[in-house]
Design an enzyme around this catalytic site. Sequence first.
Site: not given
Length: 416
Positions: A267, A292, A361, A364, A387, A396
């Site tokens: 990120r 994050k 983003h 990514r 994640h 995805y």
Amino acid sequence: MENGTAVHPQVRAWLERSVLQPYISEFCSRLQRSRYHASTIHCYLYCIAHFAHWAGRHRLALVKMDERTTTRFVAEHLPHCDCPYPVKRGRSDTRAALSHLLQTLSTCEVTTENRADWDPLHTELSSFDRYMTEVKGLAQSTRQQRIHIIRRFLNERFASGSFMPDRIRPTDIRRFVLGQEGVHSTGTIHVVGGAIRCYLRFRSVAGDPVHGLLDAVPSVAHWRLASLPEVLSEKEVQQLLGSFEQLPRSPKRAHAMARCLTDIGLRASEVVQLHLSDVDWRAGTIRLAANKSRRIDVLPLPTETGRAIAEYLRTERPQTSNRALFVRDGAPFDRPIQAGVVRRVIRQAYLRCGLAHSRVHILRHSLASSLLKTGTPLKEIADILRHRSLDTSVIYTKVDTNRLAAVAMPWPGRSL
């Protein structure tokens, strides 16, 4: 001036008659130590002289020289300024100069008034920020966004009276979240509503009965994983990575940052938090700390990514005591870049390539889509992207058209 900077006699007079006079020499020295260009120091000095002249007219004491006063000068005085030549009226330069002035006064241990004594809203927002940090564990960017929203809400609600949070009404919340006459978009309602809910939960911890207010926060329909992620094709990614050679300034830094985004899926906030010690050249890994997910992750460092970073470090990174991997390419050099620099670099690259995108983003998303097309298991993709839940990576699969076509059932009524 004492540091040798030549200034207009009127500017000199404003500074020498000001309560700021004892700190001007340190102000200039601070800028010189940060390697600002002489012309920039000269400009900032004129901005400070303008502020000193205005402060003198209003008979402001040194203890009043704080962020609120400088904001008032920029917002209220500059648009209607009639001060004599040779004042500087540029807002951007004035904000930067006054920021350095406040830092200089702080370094010199100049005492200002306790803001909590006259600004209860400042105390409220500071407590709210601590709650978001210590209780919710939110990232800095999220906290700043929510503080900005709550400051607007409280300023609108208590514009004509004292700050009393127990007087917030459901109608106040609905009007603010939906906007005047309900003009806010669903995205804005979602963000603003989330900030209001967070603030109300903070007030609940403080003992306020807020359950009725929480129910008053408008919500928008949201179905998880309903949208399709935007992705770039492999050709578009390569086109973007090749566009940085055209840059007249810091092309290697921009290319190295873009590699971190496209090759590792970082990120923008994670790119700017990288330090020199996070790259293990012998092991071929890169460490992500305090990201994050609030944990330390170690990822493989792809060869091309490592080569781009090494090229930036060898040939372009300025000499600085700062241990951040990516630092500013202009004064002050001893500071890391902000996430906004990464976003601006990528947006400009999109424009050069003729791509109708703006969000960082997307890179990514593109990495995840590319890995999925090459047969990488979904669990490994989730690990690479850090994640917490596999469900986050499932989206995805919706852009993997080859595999979806293999399992698609015939359309009812279609001739075989």
